[in-house]
Design a protein around this motif. Structure first.
Motif: not given
Length: 174
Positions: A1-13
């Motif tokens: 399973m591939t984990v999303d880069h932390p930048s994905v979560q930050r951009a979503t926030e």
């Protein structure tokens, strides 16, 4: 399973924090081109996908030791706001004291963390200009997916009121 880069979560926030539709649109585009497990690169970013936003975009190439940012793409709204086109120049060549500015520190933050950052509404970064950014965003781009080599930024500006008293600001290209 591939984990999303932390930048994905930050951009979503950030999508829930932004005030202007243009900033939301550039964030959505950046998330669309994001490979999820690593950072998107300049090769993923196609300006044709955001034609109405290009006039508000600045793409800077990153140099290190010391940090310097060379302007590779400069939108017409930004050039007009500053009264000059500084494509191909380093930010510190164009603006005295740039290394101590919010503009510089936010780009360095993006390069060092690999996370997008929002430039909230507030007074203009550079003295003597008749503008203030309503909002801006800085987004990391990394050709190899890890080492940030470009920062994609977008700004929405508020010019001073036509009467010149500076007490009222109105929106440009929201």
């Amino acid at each position: 399973m591939t984990v999303d880069h932390p930048s994905v979560q930050r951009a979503t926030e950030l999508l829930s924090e932004v005030q202007t539709e243009g900033i939301r649109d550039v964030l959505r585009n950046w998330l669309e081109i994001h490979p999820k497990s690593s950072l998107p690169g300049r090769q993923h970013f196609d300006p044709i996908n955001i034609p109405r936003l290009l006039k508000n975009v600045i793409l800077t190439e990153v140099e290190r030791d010391p940090y310097r940012f060379k302007v590779r793409v400069l939108g017409t709204i930004i050039a007009d706001a500053f009264g000059k086109d500084f494509t191909g120049k380093y930010m510190d060549e164009v603006f005295d004291g740039h290394a101590a500015s919010l503009s510089h520190s936010l780009r360095v933050q993006v390069v060092e963390t690999g996370l997008p950052c929002l430039r909230p509404a507030g007074p203009g970064t550079f003295q003597g200009l008749d503008i203030a950014p309503l909002e801006g965003v800085h987004l990391p781009l990394a050709a190899d997916g890890r080492t940030i080599d470009f920062v994609l930024s977008m700004f929405v500006y508020l010019p001073k009121s036509p009467d010149g008293d500076g007490s009222v600001w109105f929106l440009v290209n929201r």
